[in-house]
Each structure stands twice: as structure tokens, then as C-alpha cells.
Design a protein around this motif. Structure first.
Motif, short mmCIF file in Angstrom:
data_model
loop_
_atom_site.label_atom_id
_atom_site.label_comp_id
_atom_site.label_asym_id
_atom_site.label_seq_id
_atom_site.Cartn_x
_atom_site.Cartn_y
_atom_site.Cartn_z
N ALA A 222 -36.03 -15.92 -20.26
CA ALA A 222 -37.37 -16.14 -20.86
C ALA A 222 -38.07 -17.41 -20.54
N GLY A 223 -37.59 -18.30 -19.65
CA GLY A 223 -38.11 -19.57 -19.02
C GLY A 223 -38.19 -20.60 -19.98
N GLY A 224 -37.15 -20.58 -21.13
CA GLY A 224 -37.11 -22.02 -21.81
C GLY A 224 -36.77 -23.26 -21.21
N HIS A 225 -36.33 -23.29 -19.94
CA HIS A 225 -36.16 -24.33 -19.11
C HIS A 225 -37.24 -24.60 -18.01
N LEU A 226 -38.40 -23.92 -18.40
CA LEU A 226 -39.55 -24.63 -17.50
C LEU A 226 -40.71 -24.89 -18.19
#
Length: 252
Positions: A222-226
Motif C-alpha cells: 500500500a506504500g506505507g514506507h513511501l
């Protein structure tokens, strides 16, 4: 100038932080487990840590271990720093530690909270993954004819020297609390980054996208690290690879 202690000062990030601070005229003490005169295992603390902190105004905490022990190391460092009268604790963390339930991320978040509750002036900088991390990942995976990659995961790698510049700058200022995140210039799929590595290395490998399970994988997907709104880094993965392989060729 301030006396600054850099934990993990011989590591991937710590080394350029030390170089920048010394270039700016500061007295810098390098703390690591195997480097004299401040060879200290933070997980154990002790008199060596007290000696390293004596007369220190600022601590830049870069030391970390994927094998565990970071929370105990932080407890020892904070207690000794308070006893020594340190005025500013600066900590490097990771974008998404509060969104991705990955074990190492949870540890980084726990250390953030320790820093915040330390009673000492503090600054926390979160950054996305370093180019060096992807380089080592792809280097290892490419030893096989087939490179398995987590399906539908993207990354936003950043140049470690840009993170070091930012971290050193924060260390030379007043405590800032949570600083703005620092992320790389591009959000890329893992296959595109892997192909860039293979092209630079002159290798041909089949890429296989592997669907995984679990809350951490879903959060990465889901892109939580972006941090697309903080794409302030300037150096691309291809530029990093060109320099890395040119340096390797020059050593032959």
C-alpha cells in the motif's frame, strides 16, 4: 564548536555524517563496537559509554542492528546521555515505521518514543531506504538465475550522503522534534530497480514477482514506507549504480 558523539560512526550512514561534521569544524567522537578509543557495545553500556559522552553536547544516534537489541541500546544511551548533561539527541529512523508492522520498523518506532520521552532535547529524521540497501539485496538475489521479488511493491530509495548531509545539519541546530521526512526523487517498482541493477552489473536474470501474505506485506504494497510529498532527494538509483560500479572497476 560543539563536541558531537556519533554512534555507529563507522557504518554506511555514520561514516559520511562524521565526515561532514568534522568538515564543519566540530570535534567528533566515533562510537562503535570495535573502534578505539570509544569501542562500546551500546547494548551493554558501562564506563566506556560514560567516557565517550563526557563533555559531549550532542549525540547523533546511527547505530542499529537488524539482529536485535536496539531498544536496550537506546535505553543505555539515553540514561548515560542524561547523566552526562547531553543537550541534543538526534536519531535516524525510517519512513513508515508507524504504518508498516514490520518487526524492525516496530523497533525503530519504539526507539523514537524513547528518544521523545528522554527529557532531553531531541530531533528525529525519518528517511526512505538507502540505495545501498537495494544494492545489497539485488546483489544477493542475483546469485541465482531467478530473482524473486515481492509482487506489487514499490520503493523510493535515497542517497545515503544526502541523508548524512541533512542529519549533520540537524545535529548542528537546535532540537527540532520530528523533522520533515527525507525521501528519494523517484517512486519505482522493484522490478524496474532490479533491472537497473542488472543492467549496471552486466547480468541477465529472470525476475519473478512473488505474492506474499501478512500485514507487513500489505502495508508495503500500500506504500506505507513511501513519502511522495517529500521526494526531495536528487540522486537516482542509476546514478548511484554508475558510481558504485565505476569505483569497483577502478579498484581492479
Amino acid at each position: 564548536m560543539t563536541t558531537i558523539l556519533v554512534t555507529g560512526g563507522t557504518g554506511t550512514l555514520g561514516r559520511p555524517v562524521v565526515e561532514r561534521l568534522r568538515a564543519d569544524g566540530h570535534e567528533v567522537r566515533v562510537l562503535s563496537r570495535h573502534t578505539s578509543p570509544y569501542a562500546v557495545d551500546l547494548r551493554e553500556g558501562g564506563s566506556g559509554l560514560d567516557r565517550a559522552l563526557d563533555g559531549t553536547g550532542t549525540v547523533v544516534h546511527c547505530a542499529t542492528s537488524a539482529r536485535g537489541g536496539d531498544e536496550q541500546a537506546a535505553r543505555n544511551l539515553i540514561a548515560a546521555a542524561r547523566q552526562a548533561g547531553v543537550q541534543h539527541l538526534v536519531y535516524i529512523s525510517i519512513v513508515g515505521v508507524d504504518r508498516v508492522p514490520f518487526p524492525y520498523y516496530r523497533t525503530k518506532l519504539a526507539v523514537e518514543r524513547q528518544i521523545e520521552d528522554s527529557g532531553t532535547g531531541w530531533t528525529v529524521l525519518r528517511a526512505t531506504q538507502f540505495h545501498d540497501l537495494l544494492f545489497r539485496l539485488f546483489q544477493g538475489l542475483s546469485k541465482s538465475p531467478v530473482m524473486p521479488l515481492p509482487a506489487r511493491v514499490k520503493d523510493q530509495p535515497v542517497e545515503v550522503r544526502e541523508v548524512a548531509e541533512r542529519l549533520a545539519g540537524l545535529a548542528q541546530g537546535a532540537p527540532a522534534g520530528r523533522a520533515d521526512d527525507l525521501a528519494g526523487p523517484e517512486i519505482r517498482t522493484l522490478p524496474s530497480l532490479a533491472r537497473a541493477y542488472l543492467d549496471a552489473a552486466g547480468r541477465r536474470r529472470a525476475l519473478v514477482k512473488v505474492p506474499l501474505r501478512g500485514a507487513a506485506y500489505e502495508a508495503f504494497r500500500a506504500g506505507g514506507h513511501l513519502a511522495p510529498e517529500r521526494a526531495v532527494g536528487t540522486r537516482t538509483f542509476e546514478e548511484f549504480l554508475a558510481e558504485r560500479f565505476a569505483a569497483r572497476a577502478g579498484r581492479r
